[in-house]
Design a protein around this motif. Structure first.
Motif, PDB file in Angstrom:
ATOM      1  N   LYS A   1      43.963  39.348  47.076  1.00  0.00           N
ATOM      2  CA  LYS A   1      42.801  38.923  45.937  1.00  0.00           C
ATOM      3  C   LYS A   1      42.190  37.673  46.334  1.00  0.00           C
ATOM      4  N   ALA A   2      42.999  36.777  46.707  1.00  0.00           N
ATOM      5  CA  ALA A   2      42.793  35.465  47.115  1.00  0.00           C
ATOM      6  C   ALA A   2      41.663  35.292  48.350  1.00  0.00           C
ATOM      7  N   GLU A   3      42.204  36.304  49.426  1.00  0.00           N
ATOM      8  CA  GLU A   3      41.281  36.141  50.702  1.00  0.00           C
ATOM      9  C   GLU A   3      40.257  36.853  50.447  1.00  0.00           C
ATOM     10  N   LEU A   4      39.897  37.983  49.529  1.00  0.00           N
ATOM     11  CA  LEU A   4      38.828  38.813  49.265  1.00  0.00           C
ATOM     12  C   LEU A   4      37.744  37.700  48.531  1.00  0.00           C
ATOM     13  N   CYS A   5      38.362  37.071  47.605  1.00  0.00           N
ATOM     14  CA  CYS A   5      37.366  36.025  46.826  1.00  0.00           C
ATOM     15  C   CYS A   5      36.955  35.026  47.790  1.00  0.00           C
ATOM     16  N   ARG A   6      37.622  34.730  48.617  1.00  0.00           N
ATOM     17  CA  ARG A   6      37.208  33.372  49.542  1.00  0.00           C
ATOM     18  C   ARG A   6      35.970  33.996  50.308  1.00  0.00           C
TER      19      ARG A   6
ATOM     20  N   ASN B   1      31.131  36.406  46.993  1.00  0.00           N
ATOM     21  CA  ASN B   1      30.629  35.929  45.747  1.00  0.00           C
ATOM     22  C   ASN B   1      31.171  36.666  44.527  1.00  0.00           C
ATOM     23  N   GLU B   2      31.321  37.888  44.658  1.00  0.00           N
ATOM     24  CA  GLU B   2      31.375  38.807  43.753  1.00  0.00           C
ATOM     25  C   GLU B   2      32.490  39.856  44.334  1.00  0.00           C
ATOM     26  N   VAL B   3      33.416  40.225  43.879  1.00  0.00           N
ATOM     27  CA  VAL B   3      34.408  41.530  44.257  1.00  0.00           C
ATOM     28  C   VAL B   3      34.563  42.359  43.129  1.00  0.00           C
ATOM     29  N   ILE B   4      34.366  43.581  43.665  1.00  0.00           N
ATOM     30  CA  ILE B   4      34.716  44.925  42.737  1.00  0.00           C
ATOM     31  C   ILE B   4      36.121  45.149  43.018  1.00  0.00           C
ATOM     32  N   PHE B   5      37.115  44.971  42.261  1.00  0.00           N
ATOM     33  CA  PHE B   5      38.384  45.422  42.405  1.00  0.00           C
ATOM     34  C   PHE B   5      38.757  46.815  41.922  1.00  0.00           C
ATOM     35  N   TYR B   6      39.576  47.550  42.612  1.00  0.00           N
ATOM     36  CA  TYR B   6      40.302  48.833  42.097  1.00  0.00           C
ATOM     37  C   TYR B   6      41.774  48.273  42.088  1.00  0.00           C
ATOM     38  N   VAL B   7      42.457  48.669  40.857  1.00  0.00           N
ATOM     39  CA  VAL B   7      43.773  48.280  41.198  1.00  0.00           C
ATOM     40  C   VAL B   7      44.471  49.433  40.179  1.00  0.00           C
ATOM     41  N   LEU B   8      45.564  49.442  40.651  1.00  0.00           N
ATOM     42  CA  LEU B   8      46.594  50.663  40.058  1.00  0.00           C
ATOM     43  C   LEU B   8      47.322  49.842  38.638  1.00  0.00           C
ATOM     44  N   SER B   9      47.187  50.508  37.672  1.00  0.00           N
ATOM     45  CA  SER B   9      47.872  49.684  36.490  1.00  0.00           C
ATOM     46  C   SER B   9      48.270  50.536  35.422  1.00  0.00           C
ATOM     47  N   LYS B  10      49.038  50.259  34.392  1.00  0.00           N
ATOM     48  CA  LYS B  10      49.118  51.080  33.219  1.00  0.00           C
ATOM     49  C   LYS B  10      48.038  50.871  32.150  1.00  0.00           C
ATOM     50  N   ASN B  11      47.439  49.712  32.189  1.00  0.00           N
ATOM     51  CA  ASN B  11      46.468  49.367  31.021  1.00  0.00           C
ATOM     52  C   ASN B  11      45.754  48.203  31.430  1.00  0.00           C
ATOM     53  N   GLU B  12      44.658  47.787  30.796  1.00  0.00           N
ATOM     54  CA  GLU B  12      43.797  46.616  31.082  1.00  0.00           C
ATOM     55  C   GLU B  12      44.477  45.395  31.256  1.00  0.00           C
ATOM     56  N   GLU B  13      45.424  44.825  30.311  1.00  0.00           N
ATOM     57  CA  GLU B  13      46.244  43.910  30.355  1.00  0.00           C
ATOM     58  C   GLU B  13      47.157  43.773  31.580  1.00  0.00           C
ATOM     59  N   GLU B  14      47.381  44.890  32.085  1.00  0.00           N
ATOM     60  CA  GLU B  14      48.357  44.630  33.434  1.00  0.00           C
ATOM     61  C   GLU B  14      47.462  44.452  34.582  1.00  0.00           C
ATOM     62  N   ALA B  15      46.265  45.024  34.357  1.00  0.00           N
ATOM     63  CA  ALA B  15      45.324  44.738  35.594  1.00  0.00           C
ATOM     64  C   ALA B  15      44.799  43.262  35.692  1.00  0.00           C
ATOM     65  N   SER B  16      44.798  42.901  34.590  1.00  0.00           N
ATOM     66  CA  SER B  16      44.422  41.418  34.408  1.00  0.00           C
ATOM     67  C   SER B  16      45.452  40.352  34.975  1.00  0.00           C
ATOM     68  N   GLU B  17      46.826  40.698  34.819  1.00  0.00           N
ATOM     69  CA  GLU B  17      47.832  40.119  35.252  1.00  0.00           C
ATOM     70  C   GLU B  17      47.901  40.094  36.562  1.00  0.00           C
ATOM     71  N   LYS B  18      47.643  41.477  37.218  1.00  0.00           N
ATOM     72  CA  LYS B  18      47.662  41.435  38.710  1.00  0.00           C
ATOM     73  C   LYS B  18      46.472  40.948  39.503  1.00  0.00           C
ATOM     74  N   ILE B  19      45.478  40.961  38.854  1.00  0.00           N
ATOM     75  CA  ILE B  19      44.189  40.413  39.566  1.00  0.00           C
ATOM     76  C   ILE B  19      43.869  39.212  38.965  1.00  0.00           C
ATOM     77  N   PHE B  20      42.650  39.202  37.912  1.00  0.00           N
ATOM     78  CA  PHE B  20      42.363  38.168  37.079  1.00  0.00           C
ATOM     79  C   PHE B  20      41.905  38.770  35.870  1.00  0.00           C
ATOM     80  N   PRO B  21      41.788  37.737  34.890  1.00  0.00           N
ATOM     81  CA  PRO B  21      41.275  38.285  33.312  1.00  0.00           C
ATOM     82  C   PRO B  21      40.068  38.391  33.480  1.00  0.00           C
TER      83      PRO B  21
END
Length: 302
Positions: free
Chosen positions: A247-252, A255-275
């Motif tokens: 995630k850090a390298e992609l944001c480097r 300007n804008e990153v469309i992330f797809y992440v595997l998670s149980k819910n929105e809260e976990e997705a925010s914890e893994k990537i960004f809020p």
């Protein structure tokens, strides 16, 4: 009571485009005439008729209990492994219903950095290479070397429509489903991946669709992207199982990153990537989903 339109055989193909055909019944061919079962019609005269009721194919779960879904990709059918099932019976049923299918493979879960499936031929010809079409684009794929997910087709169209200008980085391009759809809009795309087999397929598909002038293809490790800071307006990061590592390298570089992440819910997705705001775009497994979030990297603190 069923109503039919009586037309000349020569007019059959023309007429069926002008009326609402009843899909439950087969047309009746008699000499030079055809009786077409209809639900609605325009300026045609109808009459009562007795067409044969079409037999609906049995659902896969009826043939093999507990087995519900499969994908058809070109001339290949992929069944996702779901425990101890009669996959041979399932493959036989699929090939009986879908005449264009020449090969049926069992697909196990995606694994490794290259995101490839272990596939096993169940029935038909052992040739994992096929061509399929999505949103007007022809794709050449090898299901043993790249991960193909037709259930994400609508999501790819949404991203295509969202992107207005380049340059765009398709950071985990694979065989290029995002890259080719966006390039079709005359937007320049850089397509990168660690999987060289996927990139070779992407190049062949780009040439097939006459889009190769708009796509630059690179093999790299996403831990160290070979681009300057903020090189891209948009980065597409479709690697749900591993994307948080990068995630850090992609944001480097974006300007804008469309992330797809595997998670149980929105809260976990925010914890893994960004809020940020996360939306569920696809199912993955029981209680596990693919979430999408768009991150404006300049707004994210260190």
């Amino acid at each position: 009571m069923v109503f039919c339109i009586k037309v000349d055989r020569k007019e059959y193909n023309k007429v069926i485009r002008q009326v609402k055909v009843d899909p439950s019944y087969s047309p009746i061919f008699q000499g030079n005439s055809v009786y077409i079962p209809v639900l609605d019609y325009r300026s045609y005269q109808v009459e009562e008729c007795e067409p044969k009721l079409k037999s609906k194919p049995k659902k896969l779960s009826y043939v093999v209990p507990g087995l519900r879904s499969f994908y058809i990709i070109g001339e290949i059918a992929l069944i996702t492994e779901q425990g101890d099932k009669d996959y041979d019976a399932a493959a036989s049923h699929i090939m009986e219903i879908y005449k264009k299918v020449r090969s049926v493979y069992l697909r196990r879960k995606v694994s490794g950095q290259l995101r490839v499936n272990e596939v096993e031929l169940i029935r038909g010809v052992d040739n994992p290479v096929t061509e399929y079409k999505e949103a007007g684009i022809k794709f050449l794929v090898d299901v043993s070397k790249v991960y193909v997910n037709p259930s994400m087709s609508n999501e790819r169209i949404r991203v295509r429509d969202y992107v207005k200008e380049g340059p765009v980085l398709d950071a985990f391009a694979g065989y290029g489903p995002f890259s080719l759809l966006i390039a079709k809009k005359n937007v320049r795309v850089v397509s990168g991946d660690l999987n060289l087999d996927g990139l070779i397929l992407l190049k062949e598909s780009a040439i097939l669709n006459k889009l190769d002038r708009l796509i630059d293809i690179l093999q790299y490790d996403s831990s160290f992207l070979p681009f300057r800071d903020s090189a891209f307006n948009v980065v597409i990061a479709d690697n749900p199982t591993m994307v948080e590592k990068f995630k850090a390298e992609l944001c480097r570089v974006g300007n804008e990153v469309i992330f797809y992440v595997l998670s149980k819910n929105e809260e976990e997705a925010s914890e893994k990537i960004f809020p940020v705001v996360w939306s569920r775009v696809n199912d993955y497994a029981k209680d596990l989903f693919i979430f999408k979030g768009t991150v404006r990297c300049n707004d994210i603190g260190d």
